[in-house]
Each structure stands twice: as structure tokens, then as C-alpha cells.
Design a protein around this motif. Structure first.
Motif, PDB file in Angstrom:
ATOM      1  N   ARG A 181       5.215   4.101  -6.680  1.00 15.34           N
ATOM      2  CA  ARG A 181       4.293   3.673  -5.611  1.00 15.34           C
ATOM      3  C   ARG A 181       2.830   3.603  -6.052  1.00 15.34           C
ATOM      4  O   ARG A 181       2.404   4.306  -6.957  1.00 15.34           O
ATOM      5  CB  ARG A 181       4.418   4.597  -4.410  1.00 15.34           C
ATOM      6  CG  ARG A 181       5.729   4.405  -3.669  1.00 15.34           C
ATOM      7  CD  ARG A 181       5.880   5.346  -2.494  1.00 15.34           C
ATOM      8  NE  ARG A 181       7.187   5.153  -1.883  1.00 15.34           N
ATOM      9  CZ  ARG A 181       7.453   4.240  -0.946  1.00 15.34           C
ATOM     10  NH1 ARG A 181       6.484   3.471  -0.485  1.00 15.34           N
ATOM     11  NH2 ARG A 181       8.665   4.095  -0.476  1.00 15.34           N
ATOM     12  N   SER A 185      -2.432   2.706  -2.026  1.00 14.72           N
ATOM     13  CA  SER A 185      -1.881   2.387  -0.704  1.00 14.72           C
ATOM     14  C   SER A 185      -0.544   3.060  -0.422  1.00 14.72           C
ATOM     15  O   SER A 185      -0.057   3.003   0.712  1.00 14.72           O
ATOM     16  CB  SER A 185      -1.691   0.870  -0.586  1.00 14.72           C
ATOM     17  OG  SER A 185      -0.685   0.446  -1.495  1.00 14.72           O
ATOM     18  N   ARG A 187       2.191   1.962  -1.357  1.00  9.87           N
ATOM     19  CA  ARG A 187       3.219   0.929  -1.243  1.00  9.87           C
ATOM     20  C   ARG A 187       4.000   0.736  -2.541  1.00  9.87           C
ATOM     21  O   ARG A 187       3.502   1.014  -3.627  1.00  9.87           O
ATOM     22  CB  ARG A 187       2.582  -0.419  -0.863  1.00  9.87           C
ATOM     23  CG  ARG A 187       1.975  -0.426   0.527  1.00  9.87           C
ATOM     24  CD  ARG A 187       1.389  -1.790   0.882  1.00  9.87           C
ATOM     25  NE  ARG A 187       0.266  -2.140   0.013  1.00  9.87           N
ATOM     26  CZ  ARG A 187      -0.376  -3.301   0.082  1.00  9.87           C
ATOM     27  NH1 ARG A 187      -0.019  -4.217   0.967  1.00  9.87           N
ATOM     28  NH2 ARG A 187      -1.381  -3.549  -0.728  1.00  9.87           N
ATOM     29  N   THR A 188       5.208   0.205  -2.406  1.00  5.93           N
ATOM     30  CA  THR A 188       5.964  -0.239  -3.576  1.00  5.93           C
ATOM     31  C   THR A 188       5.598  -1.698  -3.849  1.00  5.93           C
ATOM     32  O   THR A 188       4.998  -2.377  -3.002  1.00  5.93           O
ATOM     33  CB  THR A 188       7.484  -0.165  -3.322  1.00  5.93           C
ATOM     34  OG1 THR A 188       7.798  -1.076  -2.259  1.00  5.93           O
ATOM     35  CG2 THR A 188       7.929   1.248  -2.962  1.00  5.93           C
ATOM     36  N   GLU A 191       6.981  -3.915  -1.206  1.00 10.33           N
ATOM     37  CA  GLU A 191       6.220  -3.905   0.041  1.00 10.33           C
ATOM     38  C   GLU A 191       4.948  -4.741  -0.077  1.00 10.33           C
ATOM     39  O   GLU A 191       4.546  -5.411   0.880  1.00 10.33           O
ATOM     40  CB  GLU A 191       5.898  -2.455   0.448  1.00 10.33           C
ATOM     41  CG  GLU A 191       7.132  -1.729   0.980  1.00 10.33           C
ATOM     42  CD  GLU A 191       6.955  -0.216   1.083  1.00 10.33           C
ATOM     43  OE1 GLU A 191       7.859   0.417   1.627  1.00 10.33           O
ATOM     44  OE2 GLU A 191       5.936   0.316   0.602  1.00 10.33           O
ATOM     45  N   ILE A 192       4.325  -4.699  -1.242  1.00 10.52           N
ATOM     46  CA  ILE A 192       3.136  -5.540  -1.439  1.00 10.52           C
ATOM     47  C   ILE A 192       3.528  -7.003  -1.392  1.00 10.52           C
ATOM     48  O   ILE A 192       2.868  -7.816  -0.745  1.00 10.52           O
ATOM     49  CB  ILE A 192       2.446  -5.173  -2.760  1.00 10.52           C
ATOM     50  CG1 ILE A 192       1.783  -3.797  -2.631  1.00 10.52           C
ATOM     51  CG2 ILE A 192       1.414  -6.234  -3.192  1.00 10.52           C
ATOM     52  CD1 ILE A 192       1.272  -3.221  -3.932  1.00 10.52           C
ATOM     53  N   ARG A 196       3.354  -5.970   3.451  1.00 14.92           N
ATOM     54  CA  ARG A 196       3.323  -4.861   4.389  1.00 14.92           C
ATOM     55  C   ARG A 196       2.181  -3.902   4.099  1.00 14.92           C
ATOM     56  O   ARG A 196       1.763  -3.718   2.970  1.00 14.92           O
ATOM     57  CB  ARG A 196       4.648  -4.094   4.324  1.00 14.92           C
ATOM     58  CG  ARG A 196       5.764  -4.862   4.993  1.00 14.92           C
ATOM     59  CD  ARG A 196       7.117  -4.337   4.585  1.00 14.92           C
ATOM     60  NE  ARG A 196       7.261  -2.915   4.859  1.00 14.92           N
ATOM     61  CZ  ARG A 196       8.348  -2.229   4.512  1.00 14.92           C
ATOM     62  NH1 ARG A 196       9.338  -2.802   3.881  1.00 14.92           N
ATOM     63  NH2 ARG A 196       8.426  -0.954   4.813  1.00 14.92           N
ATOM     64  N   GLU A 197       1.696  -3.255   5.153  1.00 16.87           N
ATOM     65  CA  GLU A 197       0.646  -2.243   5.006  1.00 16.87           C
ATOM     66  C   GLU A 197       1.261  -0.939   4.553  1.00 16.87           C
ATOM     67  O   GLU A 197       2.439  -0.692   4.741  1.00 16.87           O
ATOM     68  CB  GLU A 197      -0.109  -2.057   6.335  1.00 16.87           C
ATOM     69  CG  GLU A 197      -0.813  -3.316   6.802  1.00 16.87           C
ATOM     70  CD  GLU A 197      -1.789  -3.878   5.765  1.00 16.87           C
ATOM     71  OE1 GLU A 197      -2.541  -3.080   5.180  1.00 16.87           O
ATOM     72  OE2 GLU A 197      -1.806  -5.092   5.536  1.00 16.87           O
ATOM     73  N   GLY A 198       0.420  -0.036   3.982  1.00 16.34           N
ATOM     74  CA  GLY A 198       0.922   1.209   3.382  1.00 16.34           C
ATOM     75  C   GLY A 198       1.373   2.252   4.351  1.00 16.34           C
ATOM     76  O   GLY A 198       1.325   2.253   5.506  1.00 16.34           O
TER      77      GLY A 198
END
Ligand code: MN
Length: 198
Positions: A181, A185, A187-188, A191-192, A196-198
């Protein structure tokens, strides 16, 4: 080096009307230089290892990412200098643009230059030109000494990134696999890519 713009390649490769990457300009030397390692899911997944030097980020692409095991040598291919504000960049470079794909700030922090020649410090930009850079990283995932050393191949130049044997070394850890991650953020890379938001 003052007056020498080493970001020409960076600017020429990108259309800043299309990419969310920072246009950036060469900065000035700071007291606590930064390093960043960005996971970049481009045509081929790799990790971009960047060290602040002379107002830019000296950069290498490391296909397998950094290891914390001193016995693991990781190939590192030099890439163009990036502007300092790239160290905070995370997002998606659109299809059709140079380096298209998701970028995640996998680790970052400050570093100390350890490069010496005959007992005297060699600046990182000069050390990169000479083919050997030693640094002490203060990251969240990677810490301690790392050596970057250039070697000649049939096709040109390549480097090896190797962990030094110190308190930050741990052959039992493999943070590239176990700590995927973003340190910014949470995020993975998936997800980026999905926005998507963190
Ligand atoms: Mn890259």
C-alpha cells in the motif's frame, strides 16, 4: 548543478495537458534531501527509485523493487531526472501518454548521502555520473544503507541496487510483497487505478 536544466528529457516526453504529472522546475538544494520509491504499473510493473540531488530527482527503474536482504542484488535502470514535486505524485497517467498506468508512493522519507572517495564526500549528482552512489534511507518500509553501482552490459549501462548489511537489513522481510500500500494514501495500485479514495 546551478544553471544546468537536467529536466529537458522529462518535459519533452510528456504532454502536460494530458498527464496529471507535475510539470515542475529544477529546484534548489535542501538541507534534508528526500527519496521516494514509486510503484508504477506501466507496460511492465516496476519501482521508480528517486533521490533528490541538485534540485531534481535522480531516477532509476527497479523492475523487482528494492530488497531488504543484503544478498539480493536488484537491477536498476537509469531514467530521466524528475522534478522534486514528483516525489508526491500518485495517480493515473492516461492511456497513450508516456508511462501510462497507475503510480503509487510506495515509500518515501529523507536520506543522507554516504558516498565518499578517498575520505571526502562526493555529491549524489556527481556520484551518479561516476557510477557509484551510497545512501542512508529513512523511509517507512526501507531503512539504512543502500548502494547503487553501475556496470557495463553489451547494450549499454545498468546498475545494481543492493541493501547494506546494517540494522535495516532483514532477510526475513519482503516488503515489496507484504507491504503493497501507498505510504501517503493507504491505497493499493488497483484502488488508484480504479480512482478510489484512501
Ligand atoms: Mn516508471
Amino acid at each position: 548543478m546551478a544553471g544546468q536544466d537536467t529536466l529537458d528529457d522529462y518535459h519533452e516526453k510528456r504532454d502536460f495537458a494530458r498527464t496529471p504529472e507535475p510539470p515542475g522546475e529544477q529546484g534548489t538544494e535542501t538541507a534534508r534531501p528526500v527519496f521516494v520509491i514509486q510503484k508504477h504499473d506501466a507496460t511492465t510493473l516496476h519501482y521508480d527509485f528517486r533521490l533528490e540531488a541538485d534540485g531534481v530527482l535522480k531516477s532509476w527503474a527497479v523492475p523487482k523493487g528494492p530488497s531488504v536482504d543484503p544478498k539480493e542484488k536488484r537491477l536498476a535502470l537509469p531514467t530521466e531526472d524528475h522534478p522534486l514535486d514528483y516525489a508526491g505524485f500518485e495517480g493515473v497517467i492516461p492511456a497513450g501518454s508516456y508511462g501510462a498506468g497507475a503510480v503509487l508512493v510506495w515509500d518515501r522519507g529523507t536520506y543522507r548521502n554516504l558516498t565518499e572517495k578517498e575520505g571526502r564526500e562526493v555529491g549524489v549528482a556527481e556520484a551518479a555520473r561516476r557510477g557509484h552512489v551510497s545512501v542512508w534511507l529513512e523511509g517507512e518500509k526501507v531503512r539504512g544503507g543502500y548502494a547503487l553501482t553501475r556496470f557495463r552490459t553489451g547494450k549499454g549501462e545498468a546498475w545494481l541496487l543492493v541493501k547494506m548489511n546494517d540494522a535495516g537489513a532483514d532477510p526475513g522481510r519482503n516488503p515489496v510483497e507484504t507491504e503493497p500500500r501507498s505510504v501517503v494514501s493507504g491505497r493499493t495500485i488497483e484502488e488508484i487505478l480504479a480512482g478510489r479514495e484512501g
